[in-house]
Each structure stands twice: as C-alpha cells, then as structure tokens.
Design a protein around this motif. Structure first.
Motif, PDB file in Angstrom:
ATOM      1  N   GLN A 180      38.686  48.143  35.796  1.00 10.53           N
ATOM      2  CA  GLN A 180      39.573  46.985  35.760  1.00 10.53           C
ATOM      3  C   GLN A 180      38.819  45.805  35.177  1.00 10.53           C
ATOM      4  OE1 GLN A 180      42.399  45.791  38.946  1.00 10.53           O
ATOM      5  NE2 GLN A 180      41.192  43.905  39.096  1.00 10.53           N
ATOM      6  N   THR A 212      39.456  41.579  34.233  1.00  7.44           N
ATOM      7  CA  THR A 212      40.317  40.401  34.336  1.00  7.44           C
ATOM      8  C   THR A 212      39.615  39.264  33.623  1.00  7.44           C
ATOM      9  OG1 THR A 212      41.139  41.124  36.508  1.00  7.44           O
ATOM     10  CG2 THR A 212      41.550  38.833  35.878  1.00  7.44           C
ATOM     11  N   ARG A 229      44.723  41.143  32.312  1.00  9.49           N
ATOM     12  CA  ARG A 229      44.127  42.201  33.143  1.00  9.49           C
ATOM     13  C   ARG A 229      44.410  43.578  32.550  1.00  9.49           C
ATOM     14  NH1 ARG A 229      44.811  41.983  39.445  1.00  9.49           N
ATOM     15  NH2 ARG A 229      43.095  40.513  39.062  1.00  9.49           N
TER      16      ARG A 229
END
Length: 214
Positions: free
Chosen positions: A53, A55, A161
C-alpha cells in the motif's frame, strides 16, 4: 578485481537501502502525514489485504471542485496521467497528458470501465463521488487506486492511494519490487500529483526538485 568488488559493494548498498524501513516508508508515503497514511479511505475494503500500500499526497491551492475535472479525465487514450508520457508510452499505455480540461471526458460514472493500454487490465470506476472520492479497481481485482480530496479551505489536500494484492512473490520479484518498482512508482506518481497541482492552480510547468511535497 577491485572494480568487481566495488560493483558488488554498490549492489549490496542499494539492496540495504531499498529494504531499510525509513527509506521504504519515505517512498511509499511521500508527501503524506503519518495520520493520512494510516487512515482508512473509501474503497479500501475492495482490496482488503494488500501486499503493498502506498499513500502519497500534495496540497493544492484550489478548491476540490477545481481539482476534480483534472482527475476524472485521466486515463489511457483520454487526458493522460500528467506524468512522463514517454515512459508510460514505452509500455503502450497511450498517454498524452492534457494541459486543458477536456469536456468529452468529464462524464464519468460508477461502473465505467477505462482501458489501460492494449495489454493491461482495464480499470473499473468503483466510487465516483464528485469533488471527494474517485476509486478505480483493475478488472482482475488486484489493484485499487483511490484519489481522496479533502477540503482544506481555501485549498485541497489530495491523497493518492494504491493497494495491490498479488500472490506471494519469489525473492527475486520481491527484490525487483523494492529496488525498482516501488521507488519508480514514487517518481511517476510525484510527477502526476504535481502535474495535477499545477494544472488546477493554473500554472502548468515543470515539477520542483524531489523534496517534501506541500
């Protein structure tokens, strides 16, 4: 022999840096605060257990309503991604970044499917909440890309994101991801975020040197 060992040492240093938690945290959360990187965003549940992930964020001196048109027209064969088109097009993505708002690409709705070049999986619009949230998921279900616009009057905080879920990679693939893919994604996405910022603020030009985003 000395050159050989120098090369080995350089490679070992690159690997160590790539795997260092501070370095990886920097290129996966460039421009975002710790709170922004940790907060849940709409659509996160569409890829519930991502392997990776990121962001990243930027502050834009324009209202969310002024940023939104630049987001909804993005895409392959559309208004591009406001990044390095020549790199994107090496992979056949048909990206041509526009410096103007294109009316023909403003009517985006949940369920629309956008191509990603000729070979990649298409991207389905999962959330389209004007001036707030745009979330797209690849048709193979492995990638979710969410744009979140937070109203920080008189401007906007734009979060981007990526959540990626793929089978456990081999150690070679993991090394390639850490050394090339993750840092490379920072280079491309930073250019994109600053490209959106400059367009929404009405000052298209070259992004600043690689420093902390504001």
């Amino acid at each position: 022999m000395n050159r050989r060992w120098l090369g080995v040492g350089t490679a070992a240093l690159l690997v160590a840096v790539a795997y260092a938690p501070p370095a990886r945290r920097w290129y996966l959360t460039y421009g975002a605060t710790a709170a922004e990187a940790a907060r849940p965003l709409p659509g996160d549940d569409l890829v519930p257990r991502p392997r990776v992930q990121s962001t990243r964020a930027v502050t834009i001196n324009a209202a969310p309503e002024a940023v939104w048109p630049w987001l909804v027209q993005m895409g392959s064969g559309r208004a591009g991604a406001y990044t390095y088109d020549w790199i994107e097009n090496l992979f056949g993505l048909d990206m041509h970044s526009s410096d103007v708002i294109l009316p023909q690409f403003q009517d985006l709705s949940t369920g629309d499917v956008l191509p990603l070049g000729t070979d990649g999986p298409a991207m389905r619009v999962e959330i389209c909440d004007p001036a707030r949230t745009l979330a797209l998921r690849s048709t193979d279900g492995a990638w979710l890309w969410t744009f979140q616009l937070d109203d920080r009057a008189p401007g906007t905080r734009l979060l981007s994101r990526n959540r990626i879920s793929v089978p456990d990679p081999t150690w070679v693939r993991r090394l390639v991801d850490r050394l090339l893919m993750e840092p490379g994604s920072l280079i491309m996405e930073r250019r994109m975020l600053l490209g959106i910022k400059q367009r929404a603020e009405g000052r298209v030009g070259m992004p600043r040197p690689l420093t902390r985003a504001t």
